[in-house]
Structure formats: C-alpha cells, structure tokens
Write an enzyme that holds these catalytic residues in place. Sequence first.
Site, PDB file in Angstrom:
ATOM      1  N   GLU A   3       3.253  10.104  -4.642  1.00 55.56           N
ATOM      2  CA  GLU A   3       4.240  10.138  -3.947  1.00 55.56           C
ATOM      3  C   GLU A   3       5.404   9.072  -4.182  1.00 55.56           C
ATOM      4  O   GLU A   3       4.644   8.250  -4.664  1.00 55.56           O
ATOM      5  CB  GLU A   3       3.708  10.229  -2.740  1.00 55.56           C
ATOM      6  CG  GLU A   3       4.703  10.202  -1.586  1.00 55.56           C
ATOM      7  CD  GLU A   3       4.083   9.438   0.211  1.00 55.56           C
ATOM      8  OE1 GLU A   3       4.667   9.296   0.687  1.00 55.56           O
ATOM      9  OE2 GLU A   3       2.880   9.657   0.177  1.00 55.56           O
ATOM     10  N   ASP A   5       7.674   7.059  -1.565  1.00 56.66           N
ATOM     11  CA  ASP A   5       8.759   6.683  -0.520  1.00 56.66           C
ATOM     12  C   ASP A   5      10.175   6.273  -1.166  1.00 56.66           C
ATOM     13  O   ASP A   5      10.171   4.634  -1.962  1.00 56.66           O
ATOM     14  CB  ASP A   5       8.063   5.763   0.559  1.00 56.66           C
ATOM     15  CG  ASP A   5       6.702   6.251   1.015  1.00 56.66           C
ATOM     16  OD1 ASP A   5       6.618   7.656   0.494  1.00 56.66           O
ATOM     17  OD2 ASP A   5       5.602   5.663   0.762  1.00 56.66           O
ATOM     18  N   GLU A   8      12.845   3.392   2.707  1.00 58.23           N
ATOM     19  CA  GLU A   8      12.859   2.701   3.778  1.00 58.23           C
ATOM     20  C   GLU A   8      13.084   1.687   4.193  1.00 58.23           C
ATOM     21  O   GLU A   8      13.229   0.383   3.888  1.00 58.23           O
ATOM     22  CB  GLU A   8      11.095   2.513   3.441  1.00 58.23           C
ATOM     23  CG  GLU A   8       9.866   3.661   2.963  1.00 58.23           C
ATOM     24  CD  GLU A   8       8.243   3.262   2.847  1.00 58.23           C
ATOM     25  OE1 GLU A   8       7.687   3.949   3.262  1.00 58.23           O
ATOM     26  OE2 GLU A   8       8.335   2.138   1.614  1.00 58.23           O
ATOM     27  N   HIS A  19       3.598   6.063  -5.036  1.00 55.26           N
ATOM     28  CA  HIS A  19       1.922   5.945  -4.452  1.00 55.26           C
ATOM     29  C   HIS A  19       1.390   6.450  -5.336  1.00 55.26           C
ATOM     30  O   HIS A  19       1.156   7.921  -5.610  1.00 55.26           O
ATOM     31  CB  HIS A  19       1.883   6.349  -3.664  1.00 55.26           C
ATOM     32  CG  HIS A  19       2.320   5.335  -2.022  1.00 55.26           C
ATOM     33  ND1 HIS A  19       1.901   5.620  -1.088  1.00 55.26           N
ATOM     34  CD2 HIS A  19       3.716   6.127  -1.333  1.00 55.26           C
ATOM     35  CE1 HIS A  19       2.364   4.944  -0.551  1.00 55.26           C
ATOM     36  NE2 HIS A  19       3.906   4.780  -0.110  1.00 55.26           N
TER      37      HIS A  19
END
Length: 120
Positions: A3, A5, A8, A19
């Site tokens: 994953e 992100d 953010e 991740h």
Amino acid sequence: CAEMDIWEANSRATAYTPHPCSQPGFTKCEGTTCGDNAAGERYLGMCDKDGCDYNNYRMGETSFFGKGQDFTVDSSKPLTIVTQFLTHDGTDTGDLSEIKRFYVQDGKVIQNSEATILGP
C-alpha cells in the site's frame, strides 16, 4: 499487496507513507499472515502496517510546510505535489529504488526537505 499513502495532509503537516510487503503481487492472507491485531500479532504479518512515512516536521524541518509566508511551502496557497517512483534501471518495470517528492508553488519547484532529525 503493498500500500502507498501518496499524500496524508492537512494545513499544518504533510506525509507520504509506503507500506511494503514481503510477498510480491496480490496475496490473500488470514490470521497471523495478515498481522492480526486482535490476536496481538500486528507485526508478524507480511506487510508493514505502520509504514515508513516521511513527515517534514517530524524529520526535523519545522518550517517546511504550513500555513503562511513563514513556511517554505505555504499550505494556504494552491500547490502541486509531485511524487516520483524511480527504479534501479530507469524503466517502468525495474525494481523500485527511490521515492522522490517535490512541490510546485507560484511557478517554482520546491525540493522536499532533507531529514535533519539525526543531525545535519
């Protein structure tokens, strides 16, 4: 599967967080393999649930991103965020070797801050 992100943020902070996982591609998991929180096995799974984020403020650059002219990137004004995924051989199919982030604001390119948390 891994994953990312990609952004953010709020008006006072920004981060991007990969991740990574130890298994390539799509993989179905159950229980410990998934990092079962309820069983106290969060860190035993194949993926890094917490990730390895880059947050300018936490990395020591407290005046990089925020609201107002005192910051290198002023979150109260429009901006473009660019994230590059670079591979070891410069191709689209090569192994990921680096993730780069930079910003464009008021027509100028702003390189991401350097981490100074461990010193210059």
